[in-house]
Design a protein around this motif. Structure first.
Motif, PDB file in Angstrom:
ATOM      1  N   LEU A  24       0.817  -1.210   0.000  1.00  0.00           N
ATOM      2  CA  LEU A  24       0.000   0.000   0.000  1.00  0.00           C
ATOM      3  C   LEU A  24       0.853   1.263   0.000  1.00  0.00           C
ATOM      4  O   LEU A  24       0.533   2.256  -0.680  1.00  0.00           O
ATOM      5  CB  LEU A  24      -0.936   0.000   1.212  1.00  0.00           C
ATOM      6  CG  LEU A  24      -2.049  -1.050   1.217  1.00  0.00           C
ATOM      7  CD1 LEU A  24      -2.824  -1.017   2.530  1.00  0.00           C
ATOM      8  CD2 LEU A  24      -3.002  -0.840   0.044  1.00  0.00           C
ATOM      9  N   VAL A  25       1.972   1.256   0.767  1.00  0.00           N
ATOM     10  CA  VAL A  25       2.862   2.419   0.795  1.00  0.00           C
ATOM     11  C   VAL A  25       3.495   2.634  -0.574  1.00  0.00           C
ATOM     12  O   VAL A  25       3.600   3.777  -1.062  1.00  0.00           O
ATOM     13  CB  VAL A  25       3.950   2.223   1.883  1.00  0.00           C
ATOM     14  CG1 VAL A  25       5.039   3.290   1.739  1.00  0.00           C
ATOM     15  CG2 VAL A  25       3.326   2.300   3.271  1.00  0.00           C
ATOM     16  N   SER A  26       3.925   1.539  -1.227  1.00  0.00           N
ATOM     17  CA  SER A  26       4.525   1.648  -2.561  1.00  0.00           C
ATOM     18  C   SER A  26       3.512   2.153  -3.580  1.00  0.00           C
ATOM     19  O   SER A  26       3.823   3.005  -4.431  1.00  0.00           O
ATOM     20  CB  SER A  26       5.059   0.280  -3.002  1.00  0.00           C
ATOM     21  OG  SER A  26       6.093  -0.153  -2.139  1.00  0.00           O
ATOM     22  N   PHE A  27       2.289   1.627  -3.464  1.00  0.00           N
ATOM     23  CA  PHE A  27       1.243   2.087  -4.378  1.00  0.00           C
ATOM     24  C   PHE A  27       0.963   3.579  -4.162  1.00  0.00           C
ATOM     25  O   PHE A  27       0.785   4.337  -5.135  1.00  0.00           O
ATOM     26  CB  PHE A  27      -0.038   1.273  -4.150  1.00  0.00           C
ATOM     27  CG  PHE A  27      -1.207   1.772  -4.956  1.00  0.00           C
ATOM     28  CD1 PHE A  27      -1.323   1.472  -6.306  1.00  0.00           C
ATOM     29  CD2 PHE A  27      -2.192   2.575  -4.367  1.00  0.00           C
ATOM     30  CE1 PHE A  27      -2.394   1.952  -7.057  1.00  0.00           C
ATOM     31  CE2 PHE A  27      -3.253   3.053  -5.102  1.00  0.00           C
ATOM     32  CZ  PHE A  27      -3.361   2.734  -6.468  1.00  0.00           C
ATOM     33  N   VAL A 112       5.262  15.264  -4.320  1.00  0.00           N
ATOM     34  CA  VAL A 112       5.133  13.840  -4.026  1.00  0.00           C
ATOM     35  C   VAL A 112       5.429  13.573  -2.558  1.00  0.00           C
ATOM     36  O   VAL A 112       4.732  12.812  -1.874  1.00  0.00           O
ATOM     37  CB  VAL A 112       6.080  13.012  -4.932  1.00  0.00           C
ATOM     38  CG1 VAL A 112       6.125  11.559  -4.465  1.00  0.00           C
ATOM     39  CG2 VAL A 112       5.624  13.101  -6.372  1.00  0.00           C
ATOM     40  N   VAL A 113       6.469  14.218  -2.039  1.00  0.00           N
ATOM     41  CA  VAL A 113       6.852  14.019  -0.630  1.00  0.00           C
ATOM     42  C   VAL A 113       5.737  14.471   0.305  1.00  0.00           C
ATOM     43  O   VAL A 113       5.510  13.878   1.363  1.00  0.00           O
ATOM     44  CB  VAL A 113       8.165  14.766  -0.328  1.00  0.00           C
ATOM     45  CG1 VAL A 113       8.497  14.714   1.149  1.00  0.00           C
ATOM     46  CG2 VAL A 113       9.317  14.195  -1.145  1.00  0.00           C
ATOM     47  N   VAL A 114       4.990  15.499  -0.059  1.00  0.00           N
ATOM     48  CA  VAL A 114       3.904  16.020   0.780  1.00  0.00           C
ATOM     49  C   VAL A 114       2.634  15.184   0.626  1.00  0.00           C
ATOM     50  O   VAL A 114       1.959  14.856   1.611  1.00  0.00           O
ATOM     51  CB  VAL A 114       3.622  17.502   0.427  1.00  0.00           C
ATOM     52  CG1 VAL A 114       2.376  17.997   1.164  1.00  0.00           C
ATOM     53  CG2 VAL A 114       4.821  18.362   0.760  1.00  0.00           C
ATOM     54  N   VAL A 115       2.292  14.835  -0.613  1.00  0.00           N
ATOM     55  CA  VAL A 115       1.040  14.122  -0.876  1.00  0.00           C
ATOM     56  C   VAL A 115       1.110  12.666  -0.405  1.00  0.00           C
ATOM     57  O   VAL A 115       0.119  12.101   0.075  1.00  0.00           O
ATOM     58  CB  VAL A 115       0.690  14.190  -2.380  1.00  0.00           C
ATOM     59  CG1 VAL A 115      -0.492  13.277  -2.709  1.00  0.00           C
ATOM     60  CG2 VAL A 115       0.375  15.617  -2.778  1.00  0.00           C
ATOM     61  N   HIS A 116       2.296  12.061  -0.497  1.00  0.00           N
ATOM     62  CA  HIS A 116       2.418  10.643  -0.211  1.00  0.00           C
ATOM     63  C   HIS A 116       1.938  10.253   1.206  1.00  0.00           C
ATOM     64  O   HIS A 116       1.184   9.281   1.351  1.00  0.00           O
ATOM     65  CB  HIS A 116       3.875  10.187  -0.432  1.00  0.00           C
ATOM     66  CG  HIS A 116       4.091   8.754  -0.068  1.00  0.00           C
ATOM     67  ND1 HIS A 116       4.821   8.363   1.035  1.00  0.00           N
ATOM     68  CD2 HIS A 116       3.650   7.606  -0.650  1.00  0.00           C
ATOM     69  CE1 HIS A 116       4.841   7.044   1.103  1.00  0.00           C
ATOM     70  NE2 HIS A 116       4.134   6.564   0.099  1.00  0.00           N
ATOM     71  N   PRO A 117       2.331  10.952   2.287  1.00  0.00           N
ATOM     72  CA  PRO A 117       1.832  10.562   3.615  1.00  0.00           C
ATOM     73  C   PRO A 117       0.312  10.625   3.728  1.00  0.00           C
ATOM     74  O   PRO A 117      -0.295   9.802   4.410  1.00  0.00           O
ATOM     75  CB  PRO A 117       2.491  11.577   4.555  1.00  0.00           C
ATOM     76  CG  PRO A 117       3.692  12.048   3.830  1.00  0.00           C
ATOM     77  CD  PRO A 117       3.301  12.060   2.380  1.00  0.00           C
ATOM     78  N   VAL A 122      -4.784   7.368   4.208  1.00  0.00           N
ATOM     79  CA  VAL A 122      -6.077   6.954   3.644  1.00  0.00           C
ATOM     80  C   VAL A 122      -6.075   5.462   3.350  1.00  0.00           C
ATOM     81  O   VAL A 122      -6.999   4.722   3.724  1.00  0.00           O
ATOM     82  CB  VAL A 122      -6.388   7.770   2.381  1.00  0.00           C
ATOM     83  CG1 VAL A 122      -7.637   7.216   1.693  1.00  0.00           C
ATOM     84  CG2 VAL A 122      -6.586   9.236   2.722  1.00  0.00           C
ATOM     85  N   LEU A 123      -5.018   4.971   2.675  1.00  0.00           N
ATOM     86  CA  LEU A 123      -4.988   3.569   2.270  1.00  0.00           C
ATOM     87  C   LEU A 123      -4.831   2.627   3.456  1.00  0.00           C
ATOM     88  O   LEU A 123      -5.508   1.589   3.536  1.00  0.00           O
ATOM     89  CB  LEU A 123      -3.852   3.344   1.269  1.00  0.00           C
ATOM     90  CG  LEU A 123      -4.042   3.991  -0.113  1.00  0.00           C
ATOM     91  CD1 LEU A 123      -2.793   3.809  -0.968  1.00  0.00           C
ATOM     92  CD2 LEU A 123      -5.253   3.388  -0.822  1.00  0.00           C
TER      93      LEU A 123
END
Length: 611
Positions: A24-27, A112-117, A122-123
């Motif tokens: 999920l983290v990779s996705f 990407v660094v901000v949106v990813h967490p 959510v996931l």
């Protein structure tokens, strides 16, 4: 589970959870890139995306592990577990941001660094929510019998969470005392109406039971109990902590006597009590009675090394012995048939076992029985018996002596109450003889369900079809449960200094007629089916019981519900004089002479004329 070896099943479960989180983290990392480039990632970045996603997944899994996320059970995920996931994701996000800042040459987009967490939260939360929903769906696939939950929205929500997934019951609706709650829902369960329409709601939903929500003693819970009675269905409640300790079952149980109290249960210092009694030899008189037997049960749970039980009833001791041997086979138990009037017999028992604590619960307590024909028996057992046990406690070197007293000893109007007040004075006089021991007395009100109390009488009358007899429409009493009464005795033994008399803050007194009405309704009957009849006050009976006499005040103790009665100064009591009078009175002294004797030592006793 630091320091503990994980079972193979648990190891596989954690490995699976870790693998799912890594995927999920990779996705989320890949999807954050997609969002950054409007779903058109430049071909030159494809390799960076996949390579960096592996490193990011490792960082996140490690951070989640440090946050102890993998000790959670997914199917039981709650808001607290999601908060822990958020802590792990936040920590990992900071690490990834720091690495991206240090390795700017890699060209990791800041978006990407901000949106990813955010995507990770959510996931990961969605995955756990899905696991819990799946578990609850499987648990509720077998429908239990329908029941209605009675109570406010907050209380009902807690109850619904507690019984969700039960195979025995399914919640058909919530019945709220607040009219405005109609049409709302709690935990996907609709509020179907109010207390006034409960009878119709039971029929409409086909409910087999009603479950009372709310904290015991709260006005809302009492209102729900009154509404539930007389509907022809079972009335249930959730178990308390005491219930769970005494019984492994955690599901709904029938309403019990203690649920009728108009106040929360009294909790005492069980850790301190355990420290006092664990590993000790304790002697209990009246061990076969309702109070004495519960004292023995609690002492056994607190780990006494040797329990010595004394009672005049052979059958009561046999029942207690059978129960304690089965429940506590490791405890040494000695049961003696003996009468507290027999000094030599008691002295021989105490000398043999050398108890460190003596709890004196043996007494005659039935007011009408002691008021007529048996006045001298109250003196022999309640006064002379108390003197014997108290002196023996001092002679055998016991550290503590606790006498069970009663609120009827205050401004007594009957022989039983006056004899118990004189017994308190006897204990204080013996304390002056044996200064190396602590002597205290404990007063409390009526005990729900004890032998000879009003509740068993009402139960029997209801089972016979009535009527239920109440002496007077205005008569009130303080009530407590047997476990509460016994905790108070043990707590007094822990806290007391010699000569003190303890009283419990028992809240507001209860009208006996209201107690009768509630018991009738909770039996599934109505007052039309089981009428209430007033029989008039019995000899020596008062409308209102007191916990403190007019010339007494109280002092605070470290426990908020326990107080010490500060008694007005009295002249020293001549124990030998008291004992000699009781012995010389003979087997059948005139009733009036017994009352006059009591009034000599208990001047506040308002003696009634002999009948």
């Amino acid at each position: 589970m630091s320091g503990a070896k994980l079972s193979p099943w648990l190891r596989r479960e954690r490995l699976l959870a870790t693998g799912i989180d890594a995927v999920l983290v990779s996705f989320a990392w890949w999807f954050a890139y997609q969002l950054r480039f409007n779903f058109d990632i430049p071909p030159t970045l494809d390799g960076l995306v996949w390579m960096s996603s592996l490193g990011v997944a490792v960082v996140y899994v490690v951070a989640l592990g440090v946050a102890r996320v993998y000790s959670q059970v997914w199917r039981l995920t709650s808001l607290n577990e999601i908060k822990r996931v958020g802590i792990g994701v936040g920590a990992a996000g900071l690490v990834v941001a720091a690495v991206a800042l240090l390795l700017r040459e890699l060209g990791l987009p800041r978006t990407v660094v901000v949106v990813h967490p955010i995507l990770c939260i959510v996931l990961l939360a969605a995955g756990r929510a899905f696991a819990r929903s799946l578990s609850e769906r499987e648990a509720t696939s077998v429908e239990g019998a329908p029941l209605l939950v009675l109570g406010g929205l907050d209380d009902s929500a807690a109850v619904i969470r507690s019984i969700k997934g039960s195979r025995q019951w399914s919640v058909a609706g919530v019945v709220s005392p607040v009219v405005a709650d109609g049409g709302r829902s709690v935990g996907d369960v609709a509020v179907v109406g109010g207390f006034d329409g409960l009878a119709g709601l039971v029929i409409a939903t086909g409910a087999k039971a009603v479950l009372i929500a709310g904290v015991r003693g709260s006005p809302a819970r009492r209102e729900a109990l009154l509404a539930a009675g007389g509907q022809g269905v079972a009335v249930l409640t959730l178990p308390t902590a005491d219930d769970l300790l005494a019984n492994s079952s955690s599901g709904p149980r029938s309403v019990q006597l203690e649920d009728l109290l108009g106040r929360p249960s009294v909790a005492l210092d069980e850790h301190g009590i355990s420290t006092l009694f664990a590993g000790q030899c304790v002697l209990v008189t009246g061990g076969g009675g309702s109070i004495g037997s519960e004292l023995c049960r609690q002492l056994a749970r607190f780990g006494v090394q040797h329990l010595v039980c004394v009672d005049v009833s052979e059958f009561a001791l046999y029942q207690l012995e059978s129960e304690l041997v089965r429940a506590h086979p490791q405890m040494r138990l000695s049961c003696y048939t003996a009468n507290v009037r027999e000094f030599d017999r008691l002295m021989a028992i105490a000398a043999l076992h050398q108890p460190s604590v003596v709890l004196h619960a043996a007494a005659y307590k039935h007011v009408p029985m002691m008021e007529q024909l048996n006045e001298v028996e109250a003196l022999r057992t309640n006064v002379l018996g108390t003197m014997n046990v108290a002196r023996i406690a001092g002679l055998c070197g016991a550290e503590r002596f606790v006498q069970v007293s009663t609120d009827k000893a205050i401004n007594p109007t009957n022989v039983m109450g006056a004899s118990k007040r004189l017994a308190e004075l006897v204990v204080q006089a013996v304390a002056r003889e044996h200064t190396q021991s602590r002597y205290v007395s404990v007063r409390f009100g009526n005990v729900l369900g004890s032998s000879g109390s009003v509740v068993p009488l009402f139960t029997e009358q209801i089972n016979r079809g009535g009527p239920v007899t109440v002496t007077h429409p205005e008569i009130v009493r303080y009530f407590m449960t047997i476990p509460e009464a016994c905790r108070l005795v043990l707590q007094a033994g822990l806290m007391g200094t010699t000569g003190q008399i303890f009283v419990l803050d028992m809240g507001e007194p209860v009208k006996i007629v209201e107690l009768a009405r509630m018991m009738i309704r909770l039996s599934g009957k109505t007052e039309a089916e089981i009428p209430i009849r007033y029989s008039g006050l019995r000899p020596g009976e008062k409308l209102f019981e007191e916990l403190l006499a007019d010339d007494e005040t109280t002092e605070l103790t470290p426990h908020p519900k326990l107080r010490v009665a500060r008694i007005a100064a009295t002249t020293g009591l001549d124990l030998n004089e008291v004992a000699n009078w009781v012995v010389s009175a003979g087997p059948m002294p005139p009733a009036q002479s017994v009352r006059e004797f009591l009034q000599t030592y208990v001047p506040e006793y308002a003696a009634q004329a002999a009948r």
